[in-house]
Structures are given as C-alpha cells and as structure tokens.
Design an enzyme around this catalytic site. Structure first.
Site, PDB file in Angstrom:
ATOM      1  N   ASP A 192       5.443   6.998  32.864  1.00 16.49           N
ATOM      2  CA  ASP A 192       4.781   7.442  31.640  1.00 16.49           C
ATOM      3  C   ASP A 192       3.368   6.856  31.648  1.00 16.49           C
ATOM      4  O   ASP A 192       3.178   5.672  31.399  1.00 16.49           O
ATOM      5  CB  ASP A 192       5.587   6.942  30.437  1.00 16.49           C
ATOM      6  CG  ASP A 192       4.963   7.320  29.101  1.00 16.49           C
ATOM      7  OD1 ASP A 192       3.789   7.748  29.092  1.00 16.49           O
ATOM      8  OD2 ASP A 192       5.636   7.178  28.071  1.00 16.49           O
ATOM      9  N   ILE A 215       0.671   7.727  29.754  1.00 16.37           N
ATOM     10  CA  ILE A 215      -0.040   8.213  28.576  1.00 16.37           C
ATOM     11  C   ILE A 215      -1.272   7.368  28.252  1.00 16.37           C
ATOM     12  O   ILE A 215      -2.235   7.843  27.662  1.00 16.37           O
ATOM     13  CB  ILE A 215       0.924   8.266  27.371  1.00 16.37           C
ATOM     14  CG1 ILE A 215       0.266   8.940  26.166  1.00 16.37           C
ATOM     15  CG2 ILE A 215       1.431   6.893  27.010  1.00 16.37           C
ATOM     16  CD1 ILE A 215       1.222   9.151  25.007  1.00 16.37           C
ATOM     17  N   LYS A 251      -3.611   9.384  23.445  1.00 18.36           N
ATOM     18  CA  LYS A 251      -4.186   8.041  23.440  1.00 18.36           C
ATOM     19  C   LYS A 251      -5.598   8.017  24.011  1.00 18.36           C
ATOM     20  O   LYS A 251      -6.492   7.396  23.440  1.00 18.36           O
ATOM     21  CB  LYS A 251      -3.286   7.089  24.232  1.00 18.36           C
ATOM     22  CG  LYS A 251      -1.830   7.121  23.814  1.00 18.36           C
ATOM     23  CD  LYS A 251      -1.636   6.809  22.336  1.00 18.36           C
ATOM     24  CE  LYS A 251      -0.170   6.837  21.942  1.00 18.36           C
ATOM     25  NZ  LYS A 251       0.054   6.561  20.509  1.00 18.36           N
ATOM     26  N   TYR A 259       8.460   0.611  24.509  1.00 16.89           N
ATOM     27  CA  TYR A 259       8.066   1.350  23.315  1.00 16.89           C
ATOM     28  C   TYR A 259       9.292   1.683  22.468  1.00 16.89           C
ATOM     29  O   TYR A 259      10.232   2.320  22.959  1.00 16.89           O
ATOM     30  CB  TYR A 259       7.338   2.622  23.759  1.00 16.89           C
ATOM     31  CG  TYR A 259       7.131   3.684  22.713  1.00 16.89           C
ATOM     32  CD1 TYR A 259       6.526   3.400  21.501  1.00 16.89           C
ATOM     33  CD2 TYR A 259       7.527   5.008  22.965  1.00 16.89           C
ATOM     34  CE1 TYR A 259       6.320   4.397  20.554  1.00 16.89           C
ATOM     35  CE2 TYR A 259       7.322   6.006  22.034  1.00 16.89           C
ATOM     36  CZ  TYR A 259       6.731   5.692  20.827  1.00 16.89           C
ATOM     37  OH  TYR A 259       6.529   6.682  19.892  1.00 16.89           O
TER      38      TYR A 259
END
Length: 434
Positions: free
Chosen positions: A229, A231, A272, A144
C-alpha cells in the site's frame, strides 16, 4: 423484520478510539475565531498544505475545470455512460505521476492499472481477488486502524499481526514474519499474503532495502502474495521511497522475478499526495492479468467519475506542474514535520525518526501512570478533553506497547500547529508539577 448478519454485526471497527476521537472533535471543533478553545484535529491524516498549488493550476487552466476541450464543452460526453476500464488519458497520466514520484526509475504499464473509488476500495477489491472468507493476511504492527474495516468487514478475511517493536524502530524481522505465519496456522487460517504500508501509516517510515528483500524472499518461500500500500509514496520528504516495484526494475533480477512477480501488487491513491480524499481516486497495479481482469470487473461497483478523471488527467499530464508540485509539497511537509518534532522535543517528548507521511509516531510512555493500555486510554482522554487535541492512541493501531500515539501535522496551518504544541507544553508542565 430480520436484517442480514452483515448489517447487524459489530466488526466494522467504528467503535475504535481512532474513530471515537473524530466524533469528539466534530462535537467541539477548533476555530481560531468562533471556537478558539475547541479540539484541534490531529487524528486525521489529510494533506492541506498545497491546495494553493492546485487552485493556482485550476485558475490557469479554466478549460479543464469547465469540462471543455479546445474551448468547446465536452460536458455531454463526460455525463454519458463510460466504460469501467477508465479513461485511457487518465490511466496514462496516473502511471506517469506514479513514476515521477519514484524519480522515474520505475515505469508502469497503464494496461496493468485498475481504477478504484479510493484506497479503501482498492484494498477491499484485492482481498476479494486474492482470498476467500476465513483466509488471512499478515500485517506488521502498528498498522492503520481502518484496515480492520477495509480488509475484513465485507470480505471475511482475517488479519494476523506481525509484531514489530520499538527495540529496532518497529522494523520488520524474519522471526516476526515466521511467528505470525505460525500463529495463523495454529488458528487454522490459510495465509494468502502479507500487506505492508510503504511509507508506513502510522510510523512515517519507508521500507529499507533489507526489509523489502526479506519480504520478497518470504512470499516466494511461502508461495503467497505481497500487497504494498503506497498511498503515501509522494509524501517522502527525506531520501526517496524504495517501492515494491523497485525489485522488478532491475534486469539482474529477471530470473528470480518469474516465480513471484505476479504475486506482488501495489495499491495507490491521490488522497494523500494531492490531498484529494473527496475525489475518491485510487488504483491497483498488478502484473497478474487474472487479478487485473477480476479487479476491473469489480471496479464497476466503485467507479471514479468521468468528470474527475478528465480534470485530473489534464492536471497530471502537465509534467512540469506535476514535477514542481511533488517537490514543493515534499518541502512543505519537511518544514511542518520538523516544526512538530522540534516543538515536542522541547517538552521532553520524542518521536520515532521518520522521513515520510502526514504524521509522527510519538513516544509518550513516560507520561503514563502505569505501563498498561488502560493508562494509555486515560492519557488519551486527558489529551482530548483537557488539552483539546484529538490524537490517535497506539492501541487503535494495534501497537502492543502502551504509550505510543500517532499525531498528524499536515491538515492545519502552522499557526494552529504552534497552538497545539503550546497546549501540549502546558499539559506536560502540569503533569510534572503534579
């Protein structure tokens, strides 16, 4: 008057093509009626597919939206000072929702949860807790683009890439881990851990059991941390996420856990899965009480509002709604993902096989004029300015192979997605004619 070095430095990453594409979109945004030839935003990983489910719940539960309890206003209670540890009801609702996403195979303790103002705050807080300026974290590529900002900008922490390639579907390997570790040492950087996104942004794939075992053995051997992570954990539309927490839900691993369990940390957000980035709700989950205590103190610089916590605690505590939302949202993601993959395939463009996320990792190497990043940028500019689509070039995600792009599909209607596919088809046809 002289400003601080932080104010004048250029390490934020805002000049990346990832963010520049957003700027071009904002200058000329597509609108079916007002600006039908404008740029369609396919560079923003937002989930706008299930707002109707959230709005339906809100209309059926006016007390929550009106800050009432049993018909009586609690506005004053929520408006006054709140302890930065967070509302107990909301922390309980969060851990239960996280467990529901993982098929209730993993239980989370609310006392090990730290609330943060979104995932950005969670990632930066963990950097402050685990590393000193000049220390390094290893990240598998592609990753990302915002991590260059979130992990490095204010903390001074360095990122060293774990180079993953298309030859094995961009999977993490033992040699790649060791190579990254050795590269950090050559740069005189102290490696404090590995950070992975699971599911991956931008790949849209979940970690395999083999990769997770590899990572755990690696951090155990090196005596470093692992940040997962997660998410996008609720966006897995095929199979189920194998969370970093999986390793610690199995009793036969208890003896092994003692050596590294406190060095595994999970980051999560509702941005998200629920499509609520504007609500700024994230969290850190850690088994290390020192990390939890330090992160909780740091969270006072980025709190989640009491009103937000109250509203979402009421929503997520409704287990029937939470369960049905997860199932329906994943179903909708599966549908639009298939629509994009099918549409691109009809033009001769393939995607990395994926099972999660709000995007596809798209292979456009055959459309490059040469196998260079300069050619990738030339293609990207044509797609933005001539085709009218903002997508993210792989170089902005630190991919070391030119010609890959991240294309988002969940922030628009099916009609807009179909138009985007038609625009790509016209462009590819013109490209072949030339």
């Amino acid at each position: 008057m002289a400003l601080s070095r932080k104010a004048t430095c250029n390490s934020h990453g805002q000049d990346s093509s990832y963010f520049l594409g957003w700027e071009e979109y904002e200058k000329n945004p597509y609108d079916a009626v007002l600006n039908p030839k404008g740029i369609i935003q396919m560079g923003l990983a937002e989930n706008q597919l299930s707002f109707d489910l959230l709005e339906s719940w809100l209309s059926e539960n006016p007390d929550a939206a009106g800050f009432k309890r049993n018909g009586e206003s609690i506005f004053r209670e929520l408006a006054l000072f709140q302890d930065y540890h967070g509302l107990p009801a909301f922390k309980n609702a969060m851990v239960n929702f996280m467990s529901e996403i993982r098929g209730n195979k993993v239980n989370f303790d609310p006392n090990k949860l730290v609330l943060t103002a979104g995932a950005t705050s969670a990632n930066e807080t963990l950097m402050f807790c685990l590393a000193e300026p000049g220390d390094a974290f290893l990240l598998p590529t592609p990753y990302y683009p915002g991590f260059d900002r979130d992990l490095k900008w204010r903390t001074g922490v360095e990122i060293v890439p774990i180079q993953c390639t298309s030859s094995n579907g961009f999977r993490i390997t033992a040699p790649a881990l060791e190579d990254a570790y050795e590269l950090a040492q050559k740069r005189n950087l102290k490696v404090k851990g590995v950070l992975v996104t699971n599911p991956s942004n931008p790949l849209g794939i979940t970690l395999t059991r083999q990769e997770l075992n590899l990572l755990v053995k690696f951090i155990d051997k090196k005596g470093i941390h692992l940040i997962s992570d997660e998410i996008y954990s609720g966006t897995v539309f095929n199979s189920r996420i194998l969370s970093a927490s999986w390793k610690f839900s199995r009793t036969e691993n208890m003896l092994m856990i003692k050596s590294y369990w406190n060095r595994v940390h999970i980051e999560y957000s509702l941005s998200k899965d629920l499509g609520l980035p504007g609500f700024r709700v994230g969290c850190i989950y850690s088994n290390d009480p020192v990390v939890v205590a330090a992160a909780t103190k740091m969270s006072s610089f980025g709190l989640v509002s009491s009103q937000t916590q109250y509203l979402l605690s009421a929503m997520l505590s409704n287990k029937k709604f939470a369960r049905s939302y997860i199932v329906e949202n994943q179903k909708r993601l599966r549908t639009v993902h298939a629509m994009l993959v099918r549409g691109l395939k009809s033009t001769g463009i393939s995607c990395l096989e994926s099972n999660a996320g709000l995007f596809c990792w798209v292979d456009m190497r055959h459309l490059l004029s040469s196998n260079t990043f300069e050619a990738e940028m030339d293609l990207w500019k044509k797609i933005v300015y001539e085709v009218g689509l903002n997508i993210s070039p792989g170089s902005s995600c630190h991919c070391d192979e030119p010609g890959w792009f991240r294309v988002c599909f969940a922030n628009m209607s099916e009609e807009t997605l179909e138009l985007a596919i038609q625009r790509i088809k016209l462009f590819v046809n013109r490209h072949h004619c030339n």
